[in-house]
Design a protein around this motif. Sequence first.
Motif, PDB file in Angstrom:
ATOM      1  N   SER A 236       0.815  -1.213   0.000  1.00  0.00           N
ATOM      2  CA  SER A 236       0.000   0.000   0.000  1.00  0.00           C
ATOM      3  C   SER A 236       0.849   1.264   0.000  1.00  0.00           C
ATOM      4  N   ASP A 237       2.105   1.164   0.435  1.00  0.00           N
ATOM      5  CA  ASP A 237       2.980   2.343   0.438  1.00  0.00           C
ATOM      6  C   ASP A 237       4.444   1.910   0.519  1.00  0.00           C
ATOM      7  N   PHE A 238       5.328   2.904   0.444  1.00  0.00           N
ATOM      8  CA  PHE A 238       6.768   2.630   0.448  1.00  0.00           C
ATOM      9  C   PHE A 238       7.228   1.999   1.763  1.00  0.00           C
ATOM     10  N   SER A 239       6.603   2.363   2.865  1.00  0.00           N
ATOM     11  CA  SER A 239       7.040   1.801   4.149  1.00  0.00           C
ATOM     12  C   SER A 239       6.828   0.278   4.181  1.00  0.00           C
ATOM     13  N   GLU A 240       5.803  -0.208   3.506  1.00  0.00           N
ATOM     14  CA  GLU A 240       5.576  -1.648   3.451  1.00  0.00           C
ATOM     15  C   GLU A 240       6.671  -2.362   2.650  1.00  0.00           C
ATOM     16  N   ILE A 241       7.121  -1.735   1.566  1.00  0.00           N
ATOM     17  CA  ILE A 241       8.220  -2.333   0.802  1.00  0.00           C
ATOM     18  C   ILE A 241       9.493  -2.327   1.649  1.00  0.00           C
ATOM     19  N   LYS A 242       9.759  -1.219   2.337  1.00  0.00           N
ATOM     20  CA  LYS A 242      10.958  -1.153   3.186  1.00  0.00           C
ATOM     21  C   LYS A 242      10.919  -2.220   4.273  1.00  0.00           C
ATOM     22  N   SER A 243       9.743  -2.528   4.776  1.00  0.00           N
ATOM     23  CA  SER A 243       9.652  -3.558   5.817  1.00  0.00           C
ATOM     24  C   SER A 243       9.814  -4.967   5.237  1.00  0.00           C
ATOM     25  N   ALA A 244       9.759  -5.095   3.914  1.00  0.00           N
ATOM     26  CA  ALA A 244       9.920  -6.393   3.257  1.00  0.00           C
ATOM     27  C   ALA A 244      11.369  -6.706   2.887  1.00  0.00           C
ATOM     28  N   VAL A 245      12.295  -5.785   3.200  1.00  0.00           N
ATOM     29  CA  VAL A 245      13.710  -6.028   2.880  1.00  0.00           C
ATOM     30  C   VAL A 245      14.159  -7.342   3.521  1.00  0.00           C
ATOM     31  N   GLY A 246      14.828  -8.156   2.708  1.00  0.00           N
ATOM     32  CA  GLY A 246      15.323  -9.431   3.196  1.00  0.00           C
ATOM     33  C   GLY A 246      14.347 -10.580   3.056  1.00  0.00           C
ATOM     34  N   THR A 247      13.191 -10.322   2.441  1.00  0.00           N
ATOM     35  CA  THR A 247      12.192 -11.383   2.294  1.00  0.00           C
ATOM     36  C   THR A 247      11.884 -11.651   0.821  1.00  0.00           C
ATOM     37  N   GLU A 248      11.418 -12.857   0.563  1.00  0.00           N
ATOM     38  CA  GLU A 248      10.962 -13.204  -0.772  1.00  0.00           C
ATOM     39  C   GLU A 248       9.553 -12.658  -0.958  1.00  0.00           C
TER      40      GLU A 248
ATOM     41  N   LEU B 171      10.894 -20.640 -17.995  1.00  0.00           N
ATOM     42  CA  LEU B 171      11.573 -19.871 -16.957  1.00  0.00           C
ATOM     43  C   LEU B 171      10.551 -19.242 -16.025  1.00  0.00           C
ATOM     44  N   ARG B 172      10.986 -19.001 -14.793  1.00  0.00           N
ATOM     45  CA  ARG B 172      10.183 -18.214 -13.862  1.00  0.00           C
ATOM     46  C   ARG B 172      11.142 -17.413 -12.995  1.00  0.00           C
ATOM     47  N   GLY B 173      10.608 -16.352 -12.387  1.00  0.00           N
ATOM     48  CA  GLY B 173      11.422 -15.496 -11.539  1.00  0.00           C
ATOM     49  C   GLY B 173      11.026 -15.614 -10.085  1.00  0.00           C
ATOM     50  N   ARG B 174      12.030 -15.761  -9.237  1.00  0.00           N
ATOM     51  CA  ARG B 174      11.860 -15.766  -7.779  1.00  0.00           C
ATOM     52  C   ARG B 174      12.392 -14.414  -7.308  1.00  0.00           C
ATOM     53  N   VAL B 175      11.514 -13.591  -6.730  1.00  0.00           N
ATOM     54  CA  VAL B 175      11.822 -12.183  -6.455  1.00  0.00           C
ATOM     55  C   VAL B 175      11.870 -11.912  -4.955  1.00  0.00           C
ATOM     56  N   SER B 176      12.958 -11.258  -4.529  1.00  0.00           N
ATOM     57  CA  SER B 176      13.109 -10.809  -3.146  1.00  0.00           C
ATOM     58  C   SER B 176      13.470  -9.332  -3.141  1.00  0.00           C
ATOM     59  N   VAL B 177      13.176  -8.663  -2.027  1.00  0.00           N
ATOM     60  CA  VAL B 177      13.609  -7.277  -1.847  1.00  0.00           C
ATOM     61  C   VAL B 177      14.913  -7.308  -1.058  1.00  0.00           C
ATOM     62  N   ALA B 178      15.991  -6.855  -1.687  1.00  0.00           N
ATOM     63  CA  ALA B 178      17.308  -6.874  -1.045  1.00  0.00           C
ATOM     64  C   ALA B 178      17.577  -5.586  -0.267  1.00  0.00           C
ATOM     65  N   GLU B 179      17.179  -4.446  -0.841  1.00  0.00           N
ATOM     66  CA  GLU B 179      17.376  -3.144  -0.199  1.00  0.00           C
ATOM     67  C   GLU B 179      16.265  -2.208  -0.646  1.00  0.00           C
ATOM     68  N   ALA B 180      15.998  -1.208   0.163  1.00  0.00           N
ATOM     69  CA  ALA B 180      15.040  -0.160  -0.207  1.00  0.00           C
ATOM     70  C   ALA B 180      15.449   1.119   0.513  1.00  0.00           C
ATOM     71  N   GLU B 181      15.542   2.207  -0.244  1.00  0.00           N
ATOM     72  CA  GLU B 181      16.001   3.475   0.314  1.00  0.00           C
ATOM     73  C   GLU B 181      15.220   4.625  -0.304  1.00  0.00           C
ATOM     74  N   ASP B 182      14.791   5.561   0.542  1.00  0.00           N
ATOM     75  CA  ASP B 182      14.077   6.744   0.065  1.00  0.00           C
ATOM     76  C   ASP B 182      14.980   7.569  -0.841  1.00  0.00           C
ATOM     77  N   VAL B 183      14.369   8.116  -1.901  1.00  0.00           N
ATOM     78  CA  VAL B 183      15.067   9.002  -2.826  1.00  0.00           C
ATOM     79  C   VAL B 183      14.205  10.250  -2.971  1.00  0.00           C
ATOM     80  N   PRO B 184      14.675  11.376  -2.434  1.00  0.00           N
ATOM     81  CA  PRO B 184      13.879  12.600  -2.519  1.00  0.00           C
ATOM     82  C   PRO B 184      13.659  13.018  -3.967  1.00  0.00           C
ATOM     83  N   PRO B 185      12.528  13.673  -4.320  1.00  0.00           N
ATOM     84  CA  PRO B 185      11.524  14.126  -3.382  1.00  0.00           C
ATOM     85  C   PRO B 185      10.462  13.071  -3.059  1.00  0.00           C
ATOM     86  N   ASP B 186      10.072  12.218  -4.011  1.00  0.00           N
ATOM     87  CA  ASP B 186       8.977  11.268  -3.773  1.00  0.00           C
ATOM     88  C   ASP B 186       9.286   9.886  -4.318  1.00  0.00           C
TER      89      ASP B 186
END
Length: 152
Positions: free
Chosen positions: A5-17, A107-122
Amino acid sequence: MRIFSDFSEIKSAVGTEIGVSDWVEVSQDRINQFAEATCDEQWIHVDQERAAREMPGGKTIAHGLLSLALAPLFIRSVIGLKGLRNTLNYGADRIRYLAPVPAGSKLRGRVSVAEAEDVPPDGLRVNYHLVIEIEGAKKPACVAELIALHYR
């Protein structure tokens, strides 16, 4: 598909598939179209008769970059982000091709979030770890760390 629903949710998913995409066939026709589009018509990709004689397994193989070019499809099929204005490809930190992809493979893709960082402005810069698996194979076709800039 996992919806954020927002960027904070993606940031909380760092390190997960995040998820695993559906299988996508890499047909000879797809390989030929990629060869034509990229002007990479090396015989190992397009000459089925010669491949039958000279290639291990007797088949042509997909371009490594064709496997990687499916990355946006794999990522978009497992992740959704509400309120996005756009997403830009920012590049890649590491790409390795570990196994050839014979024509007709899936083929298929297995996707994880490795890092997430805010980039100003939005924006949010996200490093996605992607493992491109070959159906029935022990080794993946490709392992890559891809970077996207998401803007709201």
